[in-house]
Design an enzyme around this catalytic site. Structure first.
Site, PDB file in Angstrom:
ATOM      1  N   ASP A   1      82.594  75.142  24.744  1.00 46.85           N
ATOM      2  CA  ASP A   1      81.523  75.949  24.150  1.00 46.85           C
ATOM      3  C   ASP A   1      82.152  77.023  23.274  1.00 46.85           C
ATOM      4  OD1 ASP A   1      79.456  74.568  25.502  1.00 46.85           O
ATOM      5  OD2 ASP A   1      79.764  75.803  27.289  1.00 46.85           O
TER       6      ASP A   1
ATOM      7  N   ASP B   1      74.544  71.272  22.814  1.00 52.99           N
ATOM      8  CA  ASP B   1      73.514  72.000  23.556  1.00 52.99           C
ATOM      9  C   ASP B   1      72.318  72.335  22.676  1.00 52.99           C
ATOM     10  OD1 ASP B   1      75.146  71.997  25.821  1.00 52.99           O
ATOM     11  OD2 ASP B   1      76.121  73.872  25.244  1.00 52.99           O
TER      12      ASP B   1
END
Length: 233
Positions: A173, A192
């Site tokens: 991330d 995401d």
């Protein structure tokens, strides 16, 4: 004394009975062939129209899914190259930060000790989407499911191939909102984002009655848009 019918008057009357009152009409064997062919053409055009719709929907779904996966893979690769060992990069006056993290669970590292469960769930979701693609006729649903497919593939590749091991890998991330270390909002990635957008779009389609077979339901739950083009009267 009443005059008898003149020769050919019967033919004239017979002809007149099917004349201007009904409009021009092709008679004889050719006319019968055309009448039969029009019904067959309507059915054949309906079949022809339905097949490309399925192919189009499947192509859109797979195209969006692969595009999202490629973007996710590329941004993760760049983040690992540019952000490893660096302080978070501030963008847009602090609205967004680029902050490299690795997550073994879900948002805010929920379920971090059960990474394999997320891998299994993701595989099931991908399988269901691919099965649905074989019957899909709705382009809006193709967009929604394509976003979900691309996001699921992006994170699944991390869980399968990244450290510390197969099916327990940590997801990369790098996007943090309002705060550099994800305390205001979970740090996320392109996959995401696509997943969230796809799910919200799917909820919108359900609430507005749009079905995956291309039909649409009214407020009373009845179908108002046919799935198969109807023959004109």
């Amino acid at each position: 004394m009443t005059a008898g019918p003149t020769p050919g008057s019967g033919r004239a009357e017979a002809t007149g009975s099917t004349g201007p009152a009904e409009g021009p009409r092709t008679t004889g064997p050719d006319g019968a062939a055309e009448a039969d062919g029009s019904h067959g053409d309507a059915e054949s055009h309906g079949a022809i129209d339905r097949a490309p719709t399925r192919r189009r929907a499947a192509s859109v779904l797979l195209g969006i899914g692969l595009t999202v996966w490629a973007l996710d893979f590329g941004t993760k690769h760049l983040a690992l190259q540019a952000l490893e060992g660096r302080e978070p990069v501030k963008l847009l006056g602090g609205l967004v930060y680029l902050s490299l993290t690795r997550n073994s669970g879900a948002a805010w590292s929920i379920g971090a000790d059960h990474t394999w469960i997320f891998s299994l769930i993701t595989i099931l979701v991908i399988g269901w989407i691919l099965w649905t693609a074989l019957r899909l006729r709705s382009l809006p649903w193709a967009v929604s499911l394509g976003l979900v497919l691309g996001g699921a593939l992006g994170n699944l590749m991390d869980r399968i191939f990244r450290a510390p091991g197969w099916f327990v890998g940590h997801v990369v991330d790098m996007i943090s909102v309002l705060e550099p270390y994800g305390r205001a909002f979970p740090v996320f990635n392109v996959a995401d984002s696509a997943l969230v957008c796809g799910v919200f779009f799917a909820v919108f389609l359900e609430l507005t009655g749009r079905q995956r077979d291309g039909s649409r339901l009214g407020r009373d739950g009845r179908q108002v848009t046919p799935t198969v083009p109807r023959e004109r009267a």
